[in-house]
Design a protein around this motif. Sequence first.
Motif: not given
Length: 278
Positions: A240-268
């Motif tokens: 229904a609603a799932v969250a992850y840490t930034r560290e896990f998301l970055f590690n999972a993306a890099r493990k899949a092969g992605f070379g550049s990983v970023d998190l685009v955020t904004g206020p609120d």
Amino acid sequence: KLDRAIRRVFPSTALLTYNPLFKAVVNLFDLVPRLMFREVRGIPPNHMRIRVGVGNRIATNQISYITSSENFWIYAIQSGLCRLDYTIVDLGCGCGRYAHHLRDYRFKTDTFTGTYIGIDIDDEMLEWCRRHFDPTRFVFHRSTHCSKTYNVNGVPDRYYTLPQEDESTDFLFSASLLTHLLEPQLVNYFEEGYRVLRPARYMAMYCFCMDFPPPTYGDRHTFRHSVGNAYVESLSVPEAAVAYTREFLFNAARKAGFGSVDLVTGPDDWQPLLLCQK
């Protein structure tokens, strides 16, 4: 407090939209707007819009459906993530909330000339899309994944292979798929996203991130339960609603092969955008 109390009883509004009585009642809210405004006559029925997410706008979400993804496409195109002649894969396409902008775009003689591939687990919404999008540019496929939230049966651990050849896709995104995926399915889509993307192309995925919690954190959202690396709102309906840490998301993306990983955020920010380049 009332919203939180209701969600203890109904942890997933999406699950309610499969109930025939709920469908009939909420679809009544479309009768007057469809009579008054031509622009809302071609949008999906209300129960489908609620299923893909309308916040608390159960009765008055027609305009939100029409306009909610405009900013995403403006950002994607002006940032060079996407072009109108690209092959695009939309993971969790739902009832076409993001696809309709590409279908309807026209400026003078300029139109979307690429190919859009929509992936979802919901047969009802996929069938609606197939009837309302031209098949020369828009193709829709059923994923084999299952979900308690979306009332879909299947084999939980089955690996889903995207219906795309290796390095055949220019842009892959999901509007809110990661917010409903447990870890095995998330890893599955990261690996498949990397496989099908052409070199230097992008995967963009909205997500709930524990490092940048939504404004509703502590009220509507608590993510108080853990399932592996996932933080979930409800153990009975974990997707229904799932969250992850930034560290896990970055590690999972890099493990899949992605070379550049970023998190685009904004206020609120409700959902940051995980941006991965192959």
